[in-house]
Each structure stands twice: as C-alpha cells, then as structure tokens.
Write a protein that holds these residues in place. Structure first.
Motif, PDB file in Angstrom:
ATOM      1  N   SER A 143     -10.885  12.650  17.731  1.00  0.00           N
ATOM      2  CA  SER A 143     -10.186  13.210  16.576  1.00  0.00           C
ATOM      3  C   SER A 143     -10.518  14.408  16.176  1.00  0.00           C
ATOM      4  O   SER A 143     -10.429  14.968  17.384  1.00  0.00           O
ATOM      5  N   ARG A 144      -9.255  14.941  15.492  1.00  0.00           N
ATOM      6  CA  ARG A 144      -8.848  16.474  15.410  1.00  0.00           C
ATOM      7  C   ARG A 144     -10.109  17.027  15.036  1.00  0.00           C
ATOM      8  O   ARG A 144     -10.334  18.213  14.327  1.00  0.00           O
ATOM      9  N   ARG A 191     -13.711  17.226   7.657  1.00  0.00           N
ATOM     10  CA  ARG A 191     -13.097  16.786   5.896  1.00  0.00           C
ATOM     11  C   ARG A 191     -13.354  15.678   5.138  1.00  0.00           C
ATOM     12  O   ARG A 191     -14.436  15.461   5.513  1.00  0.00           O
ATOM     13  N   VAL A 192     -13.463  16.636   3.918  1.00  0.00           N
ATOM     14  CA  VAL A 192     -14.418  15.588   2.958  1.00  0.00           C
ATOM     15  C   VAL A 192     -13.123  15.414   1.877  1.00  0.00           C
ATOM     16  O   VAL A 192     -12.502  16.390   1.447  1.00  0.00           O
ATOM     17  N   ASN A 193     -13.165  14.269   1.448  1.00  0.00           N
ATOM     18  CA  ASN A 193     -12.016  13.538   0.208  1.00  0.00           C
ATOM     19  C   ASN A 193     -12.738  12.611  -0.297  1.00  0.00           C
ATOM     20  O   ASN A 193     -13.745  11.898  -0.352  1.00  0.00           O
ATOM     21  N   LEU A 240      -7.586   8.293   5.112  1.00  0.00           N
ATOM     22  CA  LEU A 240      -8.525   9.077   5.560  1.00  0.00           C
ATOM     23  C   LEU A 240      -9.145   9.636   6.424  1.00  0.00           C
ATOM     24  O   LEU A 240      -9.328  10.387   6.636  1.00  0.00           O
ATOM     25  N   ALA A 241      -9.677   8.527   6.447  1.00  0.00           N
ATOM     26  CA  ALA A 241     -10.507   8.678   8.032  1.00  0.00           C
ATOM     27  C   ALA A 241     -10.053   8.639   9.439  1.00  0.00           C
ATOM     28  O   ALA A 241     -10.312   9.091  10.172  1.00  0.00           O
ATOM     29  N   SER A 242      -8.561   9.218   9.516  1.00  0.00           N
ATOM     30  CA  SER A 242      -7.811   8.950  11.066  1.00  0.00           C
ATOM     31  C   SER A 242      -7.109  10.077  10.742  1.00  0.00           C
ATOM     32  O   SER A 242      -7.090  10.879  10.013  1.00  0.00           O
ATOM     33  N   ASP A 243      -6.540  10.881  11.889  1.00  0.00           N
ATOM     34  CA  ASP A 243      -6.125  11.886  11.449  1.00  0.00           C
ATOM     35  C   ASP A 243      -4.842  11.856  11.102  1.00  0.00           C
ATOM     36  O   ASP A 243      -4.359  12.775  11.367  1.00  0.00           O
TER      37      ASP A 243
END
Ligand code: NAP
Length: 269
Positions: A143-144, A191-193, A240-243
């Motif tokens: 993942s990035r 990343r947190v969303n 949201l979990a993906s790049d």
C-alpha cells in the motif's frame, strides 16, 4: 484495475464483526482480497459463521474475542493478529452499543458503558494499530499508506438525539479523535477517516424499523426514501481502505440517504 483484488495482500481487523455493519464490512474487505480478523465480544457462534462465509468464498479469516473497551484484551487481540499474519494494514473501528435513557434517568453505568465501547474502544484499537504500523514500517508493494484506520461513527456525531446523550457524546468524540489523529499521523502516511451511517437495517435499531409505524416515522427522516443496507457502508469502507482514496484523510463520509439534509425543510421553513 481488478476491483476484486484492490486489497490483495493486506490484513484487516474489524471490531464488532459478528453482526450487522461489521459483518458486512468483514465480507466486503475479504471480497476485495484482504485477510480479515473478525473481532467479537459475545457472539462467538455468529463470528464463526462470518469466518466460514469468508473461507467458503476462498478468503482467509479467523475470529478473536475481545472487549474493545479493555486495554489488555485489545493488546492481546493485536498480538494474536500480528503473530498469525505478520502485521495489520487496516483497522475498522466498528464495535458500538447504545444504552438509551431519558437524560434525567440515565445512570452513570449507562453513560460509562456507551463511552467505554463507542469512544474508548476506538482509542484503544487505534493506538495499537498505529503502534503496529510504525513497528512494521512501509511496504510499498502492499500500500502507499503505512496504515489505514476507518472509524464507524454515526450521523449522530452531528445531529443531536434526545434520549441518547451518551451515544451522541461518544460519536461526537469519535469525530474529533479521528480528525486529531489524522492530522498527527498524516506526515507518516497513516490515513484516518470516518464513515457516519444514517439508518441502516441491523439489530441495533430493530425496535424502530421492526414495526410499520416505526419504519414510517424513520422514512420521514430519509429523503432517499429507503432504509440503508449494510452493504451501503461496506462498499465505502473498501474504498477508504484502498489506495484509490490515497489523498483522503481526516474526512467523514455521511452515508445516510440524505438524513443530514434537514429533510423537514423540504416542505417547511
Ligand atoms: N445500524 C445503524 O443504523 C447505525 C447507524 C449509525 C451508526 N452505526 C454504528 O455502526 C456500528 C455497528 O452497529 P450495527 O448497527 O451493526 O449494530 P449491531 O448489529 O448491534 O453490531 C454491533 C457489533 O458490536 C459488537 N460489540 C459490542 N460491544 C462490543 C465490545 N465491547 N467489544 C467488541 N465488540 C463489541 C457486537 O459484537 P457481539 O454481539 O459479539 O458482542 C456486534 O458485532 C456501531 O458503531 C454503530 O454505532 C449504526
């Protein structure tokens, strides 16, 4: 891109994945190629069924019992997950409870029970996830991002809700917890969303949609004219979990059929 494999090689932990929205998220992540830890507290049989369903579709999963409001149980859950799969790349903080009462009758026990699961649980799991992301370090072929955290909040992080002051206080807290750690961790590519669902058909609100009168009252609050399905949330979690959402952090997606649009103003005001 093969959307079925958008999370190939990634390892996810979903709290409260034995039923409702969490179950659908676990199935959705597995369908996108992730291995999934199915966390539960009381529903061991239901969690085992979710694991079976994932395995039957060719995925990998196992269940771990842990109360997300217990620091030691959360730490032990992450230890077991990392031992099994080497690391965790995605955390979905989904576990939640309601302990409803008119405000003047609300006991300290009801207040503490909602805050412990709905807010402290998200803190404890997020902290362990971030510790693990930092320990593992970046793996660009996976993942990035160093890691992804998705908080399942509620439209009631914004819409006040009489009789649910403990729940709304917790969800409002989740919103600012999410934003503060997103700000703190963005330079490290974590990343947190959040996703804030409106009315989604699950056990948590069966007493409302389970009767014709309850459903009629509910639909007055939803301009789109239908109650949400668990898959409406799971699809957004996968994204949201993906790049595919790599430039997004600190944001809340309201998935609510328009509940946040002040529906009473369509005909009033
Ligand atoms: N349904 C909606 O309309 C709606 C709307 C907005 C937000 N949400 C949020 O969506 C999330 C999921 O709710 P849902 O509707 O799917 O409800 P649900 O069907 O009642 O599921 C709740 C899940 O949380 C788990 N859980 C409860 N306490 C736990 C604890 N201490 N430790 C670990 N797991 C625990 C339960 O596991 P066990 O049964 O195994 O204990 C269950 O799997 C919650 O955060 C809720 O606030 C739901």
């Amino acid at each position: 891109m093969d959307n079925n494999a958008v999370l190939e090689g990634q390892r996810a932990l979903v709290t409260g994945a034995s039923s409702g929205i969490g179950k659908s998220i676990a199935l959705g992540l597995a369908g996108a190629g992730a291995k999934v830890v199915v966390n539960y507290r009381a529903g061991g049989d239901k969690a085992a069924q979710v694991v079976e369903e994932i395995k039957d579709s060719g995925g990998e999963a196992f269940a771990i019992q842990a109360d997300v409001s217990s620091e030691s149980e959360v730490q032990e859950m992450f230890r077991q997950a990392v031992q099994a799969w080497g690391s965790i790349d995605i955390l979905v903080n989904n576990a939640g409870v309601q302990k409803d009462a008119p405000f003047h009758e609300m006991t300290l026990e009801q207040w503490n029970a909602a805050l412990a699961v709905d807010l402290t649980g998200q803190f404890l799991c997020s902290r362990e996830a971030v510790r693990e992301f930092k320990r593992r370090g970046m793996v660009p072929q996976i993942s990035r991002a160093l890691g992804k955290i998705i908080a399942i909040s509620s439209v009631h992080d914004t819409i006040p809700w009489a009789g649910h002051a403990n729940y709304t206080a917790a969800k409002g807290g989740v919103k600012m917890l999410m934003k503060s750690i997103a700000q703190e961790l963005a330079p490290e590519h974590i990343r947190v969303n959040a996703i804030s669902p409106g009315a989604i058909k699950t056990d948590i609100n069966k007493s409302v949609w389970g009767t014709p009168e309850g459903m009629e009252g509910l639909l007055k609050l939803v301009p789109a004219g239908r109650i949400g399905e668990v898959e409406d949330i799971a699809k957004a979690v996968v994204w949201l979990a993906s790049d595919e959402s790599d430039y997004m952090t600190g944001e809340t997606l309201y998935i609510d059929g328009g509940m946040m649009l002040y529906p009473s103003f369509r005909t009033g005001g």
